[in-house]
Design a protein around this motif. Sequence first.
Motif, PDB file in Angstrom:
ATOM      1  N   GLY A 232      -7.651  -1.182  -3.365  1.00 16.99           N
ATOM      2  CA  GLY A 232      -8.624  -0.503  -2.725  1.00 16.99           C
ATOM      3  C   GLY A 232      -9.263   0.403  -3.949  1.00 16.99           C
ATOM      4  O   GLY A 232      -8.527   0.543  -4.870  1.00 16.99           O
ATOM      5  N   TRP A 234     -10.891   3.491  -3.843  1.00 19.47           N
ATOM      6  CA  TRP A 234     -10.873   4.997  -3.865  1.00 19.47           C
ATOM      7  C   TRP A 234      -9.914   5.606  -2.818  1.00 19.47           C
ATOM      8  O   TRP A 234     -10.113   5.101  -1.625  1.00 19.47           O
ATOM      9  N   ASP A 235      -9.256   6.330  -3.042  1.00 14.79           N
ATOM     10  CA  ASP A 235      -8.091   6.759  -2.041  1.00 14.79           C
ATOM     11  C   ASP A 235      -8.434   7.412  -0.826  1.00 14.79           C
ATOM     12  O   ASP A 235      -8.003   7.094   0.180  1.00 14.79           O
ATOM     13  N   ASP A 238      -9.613   4.632   1.417  1.00 13.48           N
ATOM     14  CA  ASP A 238      -8.426   3.944   1.586  1.00 13.48           C
ATOM     15  C   ASP A 238      -7.323   4.426   2.259  1.00 13.48           C
ATOM     16  O   ASP A 238      -6.380   3.904   2.693  1.00 13.48           O
ATOM     17  N   THR A 241      -7.787   2.200   4.885  1.00 11.50           N
ATOM     18  CA  THR A 241      -7.027   0.926   4.814  1.00 11.50           C
ATOM     19  C   THR A 241      -5.587   1.162   5.091  1.00 11.50           C
ATOM     20  O   THR A 241      -5.034   0.079   5.610  1.00 11.50           O
ATOM     21  N   THR A 256      -4.482   1.873  -4.896  1.00 13.04           N
ATOM     22  CA  THR A 256      -5.837   2.624  -4.918  1.00 13.04           C
ATOM     23  C   THR A 256      -5.973   3.386  -6.037  1.00 13.04           C
ATOM     24  O   THR A 256      -4.958   3.706  -6.849  1.00 13.04           O
ATOM     25  N   SER A 257      -7.083   4.140  -6.191  1.00 12.69           N
ATOM     26  CA  SER A 257      -7.110   4.958  -7.241  1.00 12.69           C
ATOM     27  C   SER A 257      -8.180   6.289  -6.864  1.00 12.69           C
ATOM     28  O   SER A 257      -8.717   6.387  -5.582  1.00 12.69           O
ATOM     29  N   PHE A 273      -0.150   4.997   0.792  1.00 12.73           N
ATOM     30  CA  PHE A 273      -0.478   4.282  -0.350  1.00 12.73           C
ATOM     31  C   PHE A 273       0.886   4.017  -0.852  1.00 12.73           C
ATOM     32  O   PHE A 273       1.899   4.842  -1.087  1.00 12.73           O
ATOM     33  N   VAL A 276      -1.062   5.314  -6.441  1.00 10.61           N
ATOM     34  CA  VAL A 276      -2.613   5.884  -6.441  1.00 10.61           C
ATOM     35  C   VAL A 276      -2.703   5.853  -8.017  1.00 10.61           C
ATOM     36  O   VAL A 276      -2.019   6.598  -8.874  1.00 10.61           O
TER      37      VAL A 276
END
Length: 334
Positions: A232, A234-235, A238, A241, A256-257, A273, A276
């Motif tokens: 993904g 963007w956290d 997400d 997600t 994600t980030s 997550f 990240v």
Amino acid sequence: MTILKTVLATAFAGLVAASPAFAQEGLVDEVRQPTLDALKGRTVVFVPMSMSFDLPEGWAAVMRKEADRLGYKLDIRDANWSTDTGTRAITQAITEKPDILVVQNFDVASYARTLRRAEEAGIKVVQVNMKSSYQTDAFVGADWYGIGQYAANRMIEKCGKSAGKSGKIALIQGPATAAASVYQLNAISETLKDGDQIEIVSSQTGDWDQSKARGIAQTVIQQNPDLCGIIGFWDVMDAGTGAAIAESGKDIYLITSGGGNKTACQGVENGTFDEVISYDVPGQGRDLNNTIKILLQSSAEPGEAKFALYTPNKIISKETLANDSCWDLDLLKK
């Protein structure tokens, strides 16, 4: 030995006697006052995508502290998720001629001509986190290529066929023309192009929207029962997600980030997550402040000296999670 002691004692006595005079006269820092004078009374205009989420709020909190400390003005013009509003805000700023314009672009194209106009009008321009196709005086922000490269390599490790997995992954991007999407996608494609470890079964735009990301993930999981991983972009998006993965009951690795707000650590802790990739908003705020101070002191014309400060990536996972892994906006504002 007696003579040596006498000489040393005499020398020490001389130093003691001279030190008050030396301290009184002092050693003048000839750079300090000109630096402070170059900053005081100047104006910085910040045009974020919106002040309704963690990234711009964090940058603004850090920038505001330094502006207050050094005596220059920080003026925030909220684009409120509208490129038209943002363009008007930048255009208005050009007529007012601040010393520095700090801009968070929506995508690589929308502000390009307007940013060029700002520099032509004598205003130095800093872009933060989201690049335009037009390079201004400075860029401060995430290394999107590096983020995509890291995520792709992690998927090889976690989901590659050599790891005994299906190799199937999905991508949930932001808007297709956003810098975070363009550069990450390029890095992922470049990293995976020569191997047979990973197959990208879906690459869709979630448009930074949790609900849309959730719907995309649900569909992809249904269509690919052996899906191993999702990257993904963007956290905040997400979180949707991750919710879809949890609903499926499947072991799907989610990378994600984001800016590293405390919700990122909470997401890792509760299993939303797996990783990240944090680009550390307080660190970016420090880099923004340093860039502003350098440009205010520089005699270079706008657009003459172009440079970039890419944020080092910080990986947040259950293995690396610590008390200082993430930041809290309330504390950042204090």
